[in-house]
Design a protein around this motif. Structure first.
Motif, PDB file in Angstrom:
ATOM      1  N   LEU A 102       0.859  -1.179   0.000  1.00 26.37           N
ATOM      2  CA  LEU A 102       0.000   0.000   0.000  1.00 26.37           C
ATOM      3  C   LEU A 102       0.900   1.235   0.000  1.00 26.37           C
ATOM      4  CD1 LEU A 102      -2.518  -1.216   2.746  1.00 26.37           C
ATOM      5  CD2 LEU A 102      -2.760  -1.408   0.249  1.00 26.37           C
ATOM      6  N   GLY A 103       0.365   2.377  -0.493  1.00 27.07           N
ATOM      7  CA  GLY A 103       1.097   3.637  -0.371  1.00 27.07           C
ATOM      8  C   GLY A 103       2.027   3.965  -1.522  1.00 27.07           C
ATOM      9  N   CYS A 104       3.156   4.568  -1.207  1.00 25.30           N
ATOM     10  CA  CYS A 104       4.007   5.263  -2.166  1.00 25.30           C
ATOM     11  C   CYS A 104       5.103   4.391  -2.764  1.00 25.30           C
ATOM     12  CB  CYS A 104       4.651   6.460  -1.469  1.00 25.30           C
ATOM     13  SG  CYS A 104       5.851   5.954  -0.219  1.00 25.30           S
ATOM     14  N   SER A 105       5.871   4.990  -3.658  1.00 23.80           N
ATOM     15  CA  SER A 105       6.956   4.265  -4.341  1.00 23.80           C
ATOM     16  C   SER A 105       8.051   3.843  -3.369  1.00 23.80           C
ATOM     17  CB  SER A 105       7.542   5.158  -5.432  1.00 23.80           C
ATOM     18  OG  SER A 105       7.919   6.408  -4.884  1.00 23.80           O
ATOM     19  N   ARG A 106       8.212   4.594  -2.244  1.00 22.75           N
ATOM     20  CA  ARG A 106       9.229   4.165  -1.279  1.00 22.75           C
ATOM     21  C   ARG A 106       8.798   2.868  -0.627  1.00 22.75           C
ATOM     22  NH1 ARG A 106       7.783   9.088  -2.530  1.00 22.75           N
ATOM     23  NH2 ARG A 106       7.088   9.757  -0.472  1.00 22.75           N
ATOM     24  N   ASN A 107       7.516   2.748  -0.367  1.00 27.95           N
ATOM     25  CA  ASN A 107       7.004   1.489   0.197  1.00 27.95           C
ATOM     26  C   ASN A 107       7.158   0.352  -0.799  1.00 27.95           C
ATOM     27  OD1 ASN A 107       6.254   1.548   2.833  1.00 27.95           O
ATOM     28  ND2 ASN A 107       4.063   1.273   2.448  1.00 27.95           N
ATOM     29  N   GLN A 108       6.959   0.689  -2.098  1.00 28.42           N
ATOM     30  CA  GLN A 108       7.085  -0.358  -3.114  1.00 28.42           C
ATOM     31  C   GLN A 108       8.510  -0.893  -3.156  1.00 28.42           C
ATOM     32  OE1 GLN A 108       5.288   0.405  -6.995  1.00 28.42           O
ATOM     33  NE2 GLN A 108       6.896  -0.793  -8.020  1.00 28.42           N
ATOM     34  N   VAL A 109       9.488   0.006  -3.065  1.00 26.98           N
ATOM     35  CA  VAL A 109      10.886  -0.439  -3.045  1.00 26.98           C
ATOM     36  C   VAL A 109      11.136  -1.317  -1.815  1.00 26.98           C
ATOM     37  CG1 VAL A 109      13.291   0.310  -2.858  1.00 26.98           C
ATOM     38  CG2 VAL A 109      11.724   1.549  -4.373  1.00 26.98           C
ATOM     39  N   ASP A 110      10.607  -0.901  -0.664  1.00 31.13           N
ATOM     40  CA  ASP A 110      10.785  -1.713   0.551  1.00 31.13           C
ATOM     41  C   ASP A 110      10.199  -3.107   0.358  1.00 31.13           C
ATOM     42  OD1 ASP A 110      10.294   1.011   2.991  1.00 31.13           O
ATOM     43  OD2 ASP A 110      11.976   0.467   1.666  1.00 31.13           O
ATOM     44  N   SER A 111       9.020  -3.178  -0.258  1.00 35.98           N
ATOM     45  CA  SER A 111       8.392  -4.493  -0.500  1.00 35.98           C
ATOM     46  C   SER A 111       9.266  -5.349  -1.399  1.00 35.98           C
ATOM     47  CB  SER A 111       7.036  -4.292  -1.161  1.00 35.98           C
ATOM     48  OG  SER A 111       6.135  -3.662  -0.272  1.00 35.98           O
ATOM     49  N   GLU A 112       9.823  -4.721  -2.459  1.00 32.91           N
ATOM     50  CA  GLU A 112      10.652  -5.480  -3.401  1.00 32.91           C
ATOM     51  C   GLU A 112      11.940  -5.969  -2.729  1.00 32.91           C
ATOM     52  OE1 GLU A 112       8.950  -2.987  -7.284  1.00 32.91           O
ATOM     53  OE2 GLU A 112      10.995  -2.632  -6.568  1.00 32.91           O
ATOM     54  N   ILE A 113      12.456  -5.165  -1.801  1.00 34.53           N
ATOM     55  CA  ILE A 113      13.654  -5.579  -1.044  1.00 34.53           C
ATOM     56  C   ILE A 113      13.305  -6.776  -0.156  1.00 34.53           C
ATOM     57  CG2 ILE A 113      15.220  -4.894   0.830  1.00 34.53           C
ATOM     58  CD1 ILE A 113      15.082  -2.010  -0.329  1.00 34.53           C
ATOM     59  N   MET A 114      12.152  -6.683   0.539  1.00 34.16           N
ATOM     60  CA  MET A 114      11.740  -7.781   1.444  1.00 34.16           C
ATOM     61  C   MET A 114      11.510  -9.078   0.652  1.00 34.16           C
ATOM     62  SD  MET A 114       9.305  -6.034   4.360  1.00 34.16           S
ATOM     63  CE  MET A 114       8.247  -4.984   3.394  1.00 34.16           C
ATOM     64  N   LEU A 115      10.838  -8.966  -0.497  1.00 35.11           N
ATOM     65  CA  LEU A 115      10.581 -10.177  -1.291  1.00 35.11           C
ATOM     66  C   LEU A 115      11.889 -10.755  -1.818  1.00 35.11           C
ATOM     67  CD1 LEU A 115       7.367  -9.179  -3.289  1.00 35.11           C
ATOM     68  CD2 LEU A 115       7.554 -10.735  -1.319  1.00 35.11           C
TER      69      LEU A 115
END
Ligand code: SF4
Length: 442
Positions: free
Chosen positions: A8-21
């Protein structure tokens, strides 16, 4: 385990999700796009405005349902919502289904959160200021194979009175330019065609570093790094005070940087800007956009506004409306002010009713729809490079030009057959709509 993650949320969150995955896949876990099939579900939350917090709660409860109806054994909540309320025990207690709560700086510990079944609930809230940048030897699991966000910095040193982000993401820390370039080179060699630089304020880059290496240095180094590829470079979330002439000139000098300027001004009336804690005034903004267009006549301008901010008068709103009609942004988004008792602006008097705020939102969007359509009409008959994103039906694809950013702007419909997703093709525009364009492969 089989993992499903909802960002959910912004592109910074998306990068965090991609790092976690990326970390989870590196440890042998598998990914699924179907939460029903997932053994572990992660929800990366947002809390920027109240509707975002509500959505995060709804999604978490929905995902908790898969503990009964699906294969889910572990539910993990990460991101800004729980970072914001980490000291509020009642929030954690109101989610008994959640097995682990991770703050914005705990992405590095996602594998432990997924695998550690001993502690329930596991709560990991390291200081956001202590968060290190991702290890470049680790691969991110990209959301889109052909377009990727890259963070140039974490956190924010500014004090906008309506914003909670500095509390959630810490003070600004800028990444070494060589790391940004290395990550971009790696992503492009993996097939990425569009690199999108992101941060709380990309143009504030380096202000906390000795020698204040400006954002123009980031752009120049990155442009050189990718000059032998046909990859596009785009940057979002600039700040009006640091979007300098040298940044615009760096864009103008570089063929591979999109002449796309995302400048969230939030308002245009000096009195409102002052109360928002935005250190610029009406005349500064007129001068800024005139300067950008003088240096870079191909500039596509995007902005974001907040209406209904405490103390906003009819006169302030009319000034904002005149400003929008004069500047004629290619792209514009409007939010209504979102109040919360942990914001400085909450203390301000003369709060504006949500009805008036909604009316002002709708009036601005109605004017912008006409401006956007008249600007789009000028593209008809011209040919542009378009990145192909999706095949929506037989003979019809969706893509974006260099003046259309993902998720927030209109798209380009391409009438053609046999296009490959993630490639860049030439499209001659034949039709223009309020926000979108359409054309044939040239
Ligand atoms: S610049 Fe202002 S709005 Fe943006 S993240 Fe920082 S405090 Fe929030």
């Amino acid at each position: 385990m089989i993992i499903f993650l909802e960002t959910l949320g912004c592109s910074r969150n998306q990068v965090d999700s991609e790092i976690m995955l990326g970390k989870l896949v590196a440890k042998g876990h598998k990914l699924t796009a179907d939460p029903q099939k997932a053994e572990a579900i992660i929800v990366n939350t947002c809390t920027f405005i109240s509707t975002a917090s509500d959505e995060a709660v709804d999604v978490l409860l929905q995902m908790a349902g898969f503990k009964k109806t699906g294969r889910c054994k572990r539910l993990i909540a990460t991101g800004c919502l729980f970072e914001r309320y980490k000291d509020d025990k009642s929030l954690v207690e109101s989610f008994p289904e959640v097995d682990a709560f991770l703050g914005t700086a705990a992405c590095e510990q996602i594998v432990d959160a997924v695998e550690n079944k001993d502690v329930h609930p596991l709560t990991l809230f390291p200081d956001p200021n202590e968060r290190s940048f991702q290890d470049l030897s680790e691969k991110r699991e990209l959301t889109e194979k052909y377009s990727a966000f890259i963070k140039v910095s974490e956190g924010c040193n500014r004090k906008c009175t309506y914003c909670i982000i500095p509390k959630l993401r810490g003070l600004q820390r800028s990444r070494p330019i060589e790391d940004i370039c290395t990550e971009a080179r790696n992503l492009v060699s993996d097939g990425v065609k569009e690199i999108i630089l992101t941060a709380e304020n990309t143009t504030d880059y380096g202000r906390e570093l000795p020698g204040d290496p400006g954002f123009d240095n980031v752009l120049e180094s990155l442009s050189l790094t990718l000059e032998k590829t046909n990859a596009w470079i785009r940057f979002l979330y600039t700040h009006p005070n640091t979007l300098t002439e040298s940044v615009v000139k760096a864009v103008k000098r570089s063929e591979n940087i999109c002449s796309y300027y995302d400048v969230p001004i939030q308002h245009a009336a000096s009195g409102v800007l002052k109360r928002m804690g935005r250190p610029y005034n009406t005349q500064d903004l007129y001068t800024l956009f005139e300067t950008i267009r003088n240096i870079d006549p191909d500039a596509a301008l995007r902005t974001t506004l907040i209406v209904g901010f405490p103390g906003e008068t009819k006169k302030d709103f009319n000034l904002l409306m005149d400003f929008i009609k004069t500047i004629r942004f290619e792209h514009l988004g409007v939010f209504t002010y979102s109040d919360s008792d942990d914001l400085k602006s909450h203390q301000f008097k003369d709060h504006v009713s949500s009805d008036i705020a909604e009316q002002r939102h709708d009036m601005l969007m109605a004017v912008q729809a006409k401006i956007s359509e008249s600007i789009n009409n000028k593209h008809v008959g011209k040919t542009y490079s378009v990145i192909v994103e999706e095949n929506v039906e037989s003979g019809v694809y969706i893509g974006r030009t260099r003046f259309q950013a993902p998720e927030v702007d209109g798209v380009t419909f391409i009438y053609s057959n046999g296009l490959e997703i993630g490639t860049i093709v030439k499209v001659r525009m034949t039709d223009a709509f309020e926000y979108d364009l359409a054309g044939e492969k040239a």
